[in-house]
Design a protein around this motif. Structure first.
Motif, mmCIF file in Angstrom:
data_model
loop_
_atom_site.group_PDB
_atom_site.id
_atom_site.type_symbol
_atom_site.label_atom_id
_atom_site.label_comp_id
_atom_site.label_asym_id
_atom_site.label_seq_id
_atom_site.Cartn_x
_atom_site.Cartn_y
_atom_site.Cartn_z
ATOM 1 N N PRO A 1 0.827 -1.206 0.000
ATOM 2 C CA PRO A 1 0.000 0.000 0.000
ATOM 3 C C PRO A 1 0.862 1.258 0.000
ATOM 4 C CG PRO A 1 0.014 -1.009 2.174
ATOM 5 C CD PRO A 1 0.730 -1.955 1.267
ATOM 6 N N LEU A 2 0.284 2.335 -0.469
ATOM 7 C CA LEU A 2 0.971 3.621 -0.434
ATOM 8 C C LEU A 2 1.024 4.151 0.992
ATOM 9 C CD1 LEU A 2 -0.873 5.225 -3.478
ATOM 10 C CD2 LEU A 2 1.553 4.600 -3.437
ATOM 11 N N SER A 3 2.068 4.891 1.321
ATOM 12 C CA SER A 3 2.174 5.529 2.631
ATOM 13 C C SER A 3 1.720 6.975 2.523
ATOM 14 C CB SER A 3 3.625 5.488 3.132
ATOM 15 O OG SER A 3 3.778 6.366 4.231
ATOM 16 N N VAL A 4 0.558 7.255 3.089
ATOM 17 C CA VAL A 4 0.032 8.609 2.995
ATOM 18 C C VAL A 4 0.931 9.591 3.733
ATOM 19 C CG1 VAL A 4 -1.518 8.385 4.987
ATOM 20 C CG2 VAL A 4 -2.053 10.025 3.170
ATOM 21 N N ALA A 5 1.538 9.162 4.832
ATOM 22 C CA ALA A 5 2.425 10.048 5.602
ATOM 23 C C ALA A 5 3.651 10.434 4.768
ATOM 24 C CB ALA A 5 2.856 9.369 6.897
ATOM 25 N N SER A 6 4.239 9.468 4.091
ATOM 26 C CA SER A 6 5.412 9.728 3.255
ATOM 27 C C SER A 6 5.064 10.654 2.095
ATOM 28 C CB SER A 6 5.963 8.406 2.725
ATOM 29 O OG SER A 6 6.945 8.631 1.735
ATOM 30 N N ARG B 1 4.551 14.227 3.403
ATOM 31 C CA ARG B 1 5.832 14.865 3.746
ATOM 32 C C ARG B 1 6.534 15.369 2.492
ATOM 33 N NH1 ARG B 1 6.504 10.613 7.404
ATOM 34 N NH2 ARG B 1 7.820 9.488 5.916
ATOM 35 N N ALA B 2 6.451 14.598 1.426
ATOM 36 C CA ALA B 2 7.167 14.940 0.199
ATOM 37 C C ALA B 2 6.466 16.007 -0.636
ATOM 38 C CB ALA B 2 7.359 13.678 -0.646
ATOM 39 N N LEU B 3 5.141 16.080 -0.546
ATOM 40 C CA LEU B 3 4.395 16.890 -1.516
ATOM 41 C C LEU B 3 3.612 18.056 -0.930
ATOM 42 C CD1 LEU B 3 3.045 13.829 -3.511
ATOM 43 C CD2 LEU B 3 4.670 15.512 -4.403
ATOM 44 N N VAL B 4 3.086 17.901 0.284
ATOM 45 C CA VAL B 4 2.236 18.954 0.863
ATOM 46 C C VAL B 4 3.098 19.812 1.781
ATOM 47 C CG1 VAL B 4 0.158 19.451 2.206
ATOM 48 C CG2 VAL B 4 0.241 17.416 0.744
ATOM 49 N N ALA B 5 3.555 20.931 1.251
ATOM 50 C CA ALA B 5 4.443 21.816 2.008
ATOM 51 C C ALA B 5 4.097 23.259 1.684
ATOM 52 C CB ALA B 5 5.908 21.527 1.644
ATOM 53 N N GLU B 6 4.569 24.164 2.520
ATOM 54 C CA GLU B 6 4.315 25.584 2.284
ATOM 55 C C GLU B 6 4.896 25.992 0.928
ATOM 56 O OE1 GLU B 6 4.973 29.893 4.512
ATOM 57 O OE2 GLU B 6 5.491 28.027 5.542
ATOM 58 N N GLY B 7 4.091 26.676 0.147
ATOM 59 C CA GLY B 7 4.548 27.108 -1.167
ATOM 60 C C GLY B 7 4.287 26.101 -2.267
ATOM 61 N N SER B 8 3.856 24.890 -1.892
ATOM 62 C CA SER B 8 3.570 23.855 -2.880
ATOM 63 C C SER B 8 2.161 24.041 -3.441
ATOM 64 C CB SER B 8 3.690 22.473 -2.228
ATOM 65 O OG SER B 8 3.092 21.473 -3.028
ATOM 66 N N LEU B 9 1.972 23.590 -4.654
ATOM 67 C CA LEU B 9 0.622 23.580 -5.232
ATOM 68 C C LEU B 9 -0.286 22.647 -4.452
ATOM 69 C CD1 LEU B 9 -1.509 24.032 -7.509
ATOM 70 C CD2 LEU B 9 -0.368 22.210 -8.785
ATOM 71 N N PRO C 1 7.370 6.430 -5.465
ATOM 72 C CA PRO C 1 8.206 7.390 -6.198
ATOM 73 C C PRO C 1 7.595 7.799 -7.537
ATOM 74 C CG PRO C 1 9.261 5.227 -6.134
ATOM 75 C CD PRO C 1 8.110 5.184 -5.187
ATOM 76 N N LEU C 2 6.838 6.910 -8.157
ATOM 77 C CA LEU C 2 6.194 7.269 -9.424
ATOM 78 C C LEU C 2 5.149 8.359 -9.210
ATOM 79 C CD1 LEU C 2 5.655 3.773 -11.106
ATOM 80 C CD2 LEU C 2 7.520 5.393 -11.475
ATOM 81 N N LEU C 3 4.326 8.213 -8.171
ATOM 82 C CA LEU C 3 3.298 9.217 -7.892
ATOM 83 C C LEU C 3 3.941 10.557 -7.529
ATOM 84 C CD1 LEU C 3 0.366 10.032 -7.540
ATOM 85 C CD2 LEU C 3 0.422 9.096 -5.210
#
Length: 283
Positions: A18-23, A26-34, A193-195
């Motif tokens: 399964p995908l790790s929603v936490a990971s 952390r990688a994608l939802v950050a200040e300044g991110s779309l 990593p693909l997503l």
């Protein structure tokens, strides 16, 4: 819609973790991110339908990912169904308020360009684009569809859904003409990593397009799409709304994102909607 729970026994699989929603967050939802939020659910009918239903209450950049879609849809209401965790099935909410609405049609093509670029970087696999929204891979020298994109207008913006076959084997394919990254011998088939790569590429291309006011030429989108489009230069049959068919050579993608087809008589017609079939190469 069932929230993701990696400990659920029926989802445990060494081949398809399964995908790790936490990971991912952390990688994608950050200040300044779309990307403003990211949710992963175990199973749902359609991520596009779910996100569209909530679009008015969500900020731009919401991402909804499903481990399994039971009623996934492609263009022309075709179904898109695959085994759990065998692919990437996700939708994003975009609200390009500063871009003229007449240019929003380019977002389907933009999503194709971004997905292709992300997969090339992360999986080392070449993908081609079939106008307007199919992702093609090469399996044993044969062009096969491994993914598709569906854009739907919602209040204040669009929901763009992307479906991609990742680890499907030959006997799991919905139709013989389908393909997957694994069958195309991708160097990476780990979905996480693909997503991440696809969403980062989508953010990059969307930002470039938005900064150019949605201008497909100024943003480089029109040129890049044409360079990666397997439809151009091909002999095609366009099955148009109303049952009409148009056969000829696909020559270009115009400023509105339409496919320009030249008939045997020399007439040129821009196709804005319909199903395009690759007949054979003209070379």
């Amino acid at each position: 819609m069932t929230p993701s729970d990696a400990s659920a026994g029926r989802w445990s699989s060494l081949d398809r973790p399964p995908l790790s929603v936490a990971s991912l967050r952390r990688a994608l939802v950050a200040e300044g991110s779309l990307w403003s939020s990211l949710e992963v659910v175990d199973s749902t009918g359609s991520t596009n339908s779910d996100l569209a239903a909530r679009a008015g209450a969500l900020p731009e950049g919401a991402v909804l990912v499903a481990e399994e879609q039971t009623a996934g849809r492609g263009r022309l209401d075709r179904s898109w169904v695959a085994p759990a965790r065998s692919g990437l099935f996700f939708s994003v909410l975009l609200k390009p308020a500063e871009v003229p609405v007449e240019r929003w049609g380019w977002l389907t093509l933009l999503a194709g360009v971004a997905t292709s670029a992300g997969l090339s970087r992360a999986a080392g696999v070449d993908t081609a684009l079939k106008w307007p929204n199919d992702l093609l891979v090469t399996v044993d020298g044969e062009e096969r569809k491994a993914g598709g994109i569906l854009a739907e207008r919602v209040e204040g913006g669009l929901v763009i859904g992307i479906g991609l076959n990742v680890t499907l084997s030959e006997d799991e394919l919905p139709v013989p003409a389908a393909g997957s990254l694994a069958l195309a011998k991708a160097s990476v088939t780990d979905r996480e990593p693909l997503l991440k790569a696809v969403l980062r590429s989508l953010e990059e291309w969307y930002g470039r397009w938005r900064e150019a006011g949605g201008d497909p030429a100024a943003s480089g989108l029109q040129e890049t799409y044409a360079a990666g489009c397997a439809t151009l230069g091909r002999h095609v049959r366009a099955e148009l709304p109303g049952g009409r068919e148009l056969t000829g050579t696909a020559e270009a993608v115009d400023a509105e994102g339409r496919l320009v087809v030249r008939t045997a008589e020399g007439a040129r017609e821009a196709v804005g909607a319909g199903d395009v079939v690759h007949l054979r190469s003209t070379h």
